[in-house]
Design a protein around this motif. Sequence first.
Motif, PDB file in Angstrom:
ATOM      1  N   GLU A 326       3.913  23.005 -23.466  1.00 24.84           N
ATOM      2  CA  GLU A 326       3.245  23.099 -22.165  1.00 24.84           C
ATOM      3  C   GLU A 326       2.021  22.376 -22.007  1.00 24.84           C
ATOM      4  N   CYS A 328      -0.492  22.805 -20.548  1.00 28.07           N
ATOM      5  CA  CYS A 328      -1.778  23.790 -20.836  1.00 28.07           C
ATOM      6  C   CYS A 328      -1.951  23.795 -22.495  1.00 28.07           C
ATOM      7  N   TYR A 374       5.046  21.410 -16.047  1.00 22.69           N
ATOM      8  CA  TYR A 374       4.700  22.414 -16.923  1.00 22.69           C
ATOM      9  C   TYR A 374       5.205  22.302 -18.229  1.00 22.69           C
ATOM     10  N   CYS A 409      -0.645  27.468 -13.862  1.00 25.70           N
ATOM     11  CA  CYS A 409      -1.760  27.323 -14.614  1.00 25.70           C
ATOM     12  C   CYS A 409      -2.146  25.686 -15.037  1.00 25.70           C
ATOM     13  N   CYS A 410      -1.108  24.838 -15.207  1.00 26.07           N
ATOM     14  CA  CYS A 410      -1.188  23.624 -15.833  1.00 26.07           C
ATOM     15  C   CYS A 410      -2.046  22.718 -14.957  1.00 26.07           C
TER      16      CYS A 410
HETATM   17 ZN   LIG Z   1       0.139  25.881 -18.033  1.00 24.80          ZN
END
Ligand SMILES: [Zn+2]
Length: 635
Positions: A326, A328, A374, A409-410
């Motif tokens: 991911e 993130c 992602y 989120c990323c």
């Molecule tokens: Zn993420």
Amino acid sequence: MTKASPGTDPTGGRPVVPSCGALRPLGLGEVRVVDGFWATRQRVNGDATLDHGRSWMDKLGWTGNFTAARAGAGEVDRRGREFADSEVYKLVEAMSWEVGRTASTDRDREVAELTELIALAQAPDGYLGTAFGGPGQRPRHSDLASGHELYCAGHLLQAAVARTRTGGAGPLLDIARRAADHVCDIFGPDGTWGICGHPNIEPALVELARLTGEQRYLDQAGLFVRRRGHQTLPQHHFGWSYYSDDVPVRDATVLRGHAVRALYLACGAVDVAVETGDGELLAAVAAQFDRTLARRTHLTGGMGSRHMDEAFGDDFVLPPDRSYSETCAGVAAIMLAWRLLLATGVSRYADVIERILYNVVATAVSDDGRAFFYANTLHQRVRTVDVPTDEQQLGFGGGPRAPWFEVSCCLPNVARLLASLSAYLVTTDDAGLRIHQYADADVDTRLPDGRRVALRMRTGYPDDGVVTVRVTATDGGGFPLTLRVPEWATGAVLVTPTGRRPARPGPVTVRHAFAVGDEVRLELPLRPRFTHPDPRVDAVRGCVAVERGPVVYCAEALADEDLDTLRVDPGSLPVDVDGGVLVRARFTAVGERAWPYGPTPRRAPAAPLTGLRLLPYHRWARRGPATMRVWLPVT
Ligand SMILES: [Zn+2]
């Protein structure tokens, strides 16, 4: 801690400011990336990605949640997942670093405007969260395992730290302090014995403590770290390891479970260890990360191989076609490596940061900054399909880059890293300067003894391996200047004002009475090379990868070539070919069978070897629908 009255960071702003450690980071005002690989990405980030994120968050109602949740507004019509607030905070953090980077007054106004929006939703007791506690919503803190309330609060605190360090104390810091005080009131030593299912509040509280001098925030972070690992969260169907609640932090031997959760927790644990002088905790987390790098990390530096729970696999479970990696987790691993680098001075952590920057971060974002990965697979077997630019995607397992995902989120995570990237390039040490990452950058700072020094770093990195550092201002006198020779760079040469010498991988220090105009040149041999996997990584046995400097290469097929049948000749070394790397390879047809197992299949007569052009992995899926692979079976 000494209480501070927080103002603008005189260095121009840094995400992590430990009070002690081997190295001290320079800030956005002291290091400026002016051209080259990362300048382009920072420009796109500032010109496109931030606005792109804002427009999607407005369109999907994530920013509007704060208005909807304002006190007394009645039943809340809330949009998005339970952690949508965190994306707005991360965007505010990214915009704040961008203000530090560019002094943009428009962006500054936008941060102020978003701060007013966020303020609407803060309750009189300091609680801030739009998903819980409102009319018709579940009670506050009624779902610590998956409610993400403390996780979101952590991102609020990080946004306020960024805003304060780049713009001075203001309303966002007041909001964050009231939210942090509320967290301490509820979860302090005499309060609820709880932790959040998604760590992040831990490093955020430490950084707020560093900013404000408020001991209570550091104590609370330490409490959260100590509480984890005692199986107090409800058992998860992926096990307590999913949220690192299976084993106490200082007893664990490796990072496990949900990758981003594990990495953020490790960041918080390092921060707590550094601020409390807990060498045992620091050593424990460093050992966990080292083992994770040795056994649970993809070639790109990407982390996570289980899609189902976005998690680390067991040791050596690193299948390229199931590489989750991911984006993130890449950002979080850089955050952890940076903290360990600052604490220990071990230059290998800078190697790790470099690997992730060029092969995860640079890969994730599209050229226009308006689409992103992602997950970052290392092997795309099925041709990617272009997705519309105005639709959010639900699935995020593979390519192509998409403008938005239901869980996004990323994008703001990469945005906050890119906007603050120049704060990750150079540090001071006991007496001098250390350069960790190579870019066209101008440095203007003070040595630990207060003398001013300015440097101009110029390089064609990562295409070209020559890095020139020229002294452009100095108060006189000598100081040690340390550069990093990456672990892959055998045969590097260092040219100093007094001569040439070979430089082995690791830190190399030049001690000299530098005058204006003096130059240090590092010559890193950038030859493409074959890379072989540990024999225990079963999924890529019999394969090689190609790297050149810090950059991982891949084979990409836009037409009919079947990359599953590709075989590379490991006897012919890869060679440079304008912008790519050439290997000798053939496509070996495999007959279709009703059952894919049995005696060794009969092979078609070997086709002749031809040149196959590989491209940097970070360039894949930019030319249209494609298949791709990083690990290449050998003939
Ligand atoms: Zn993420």
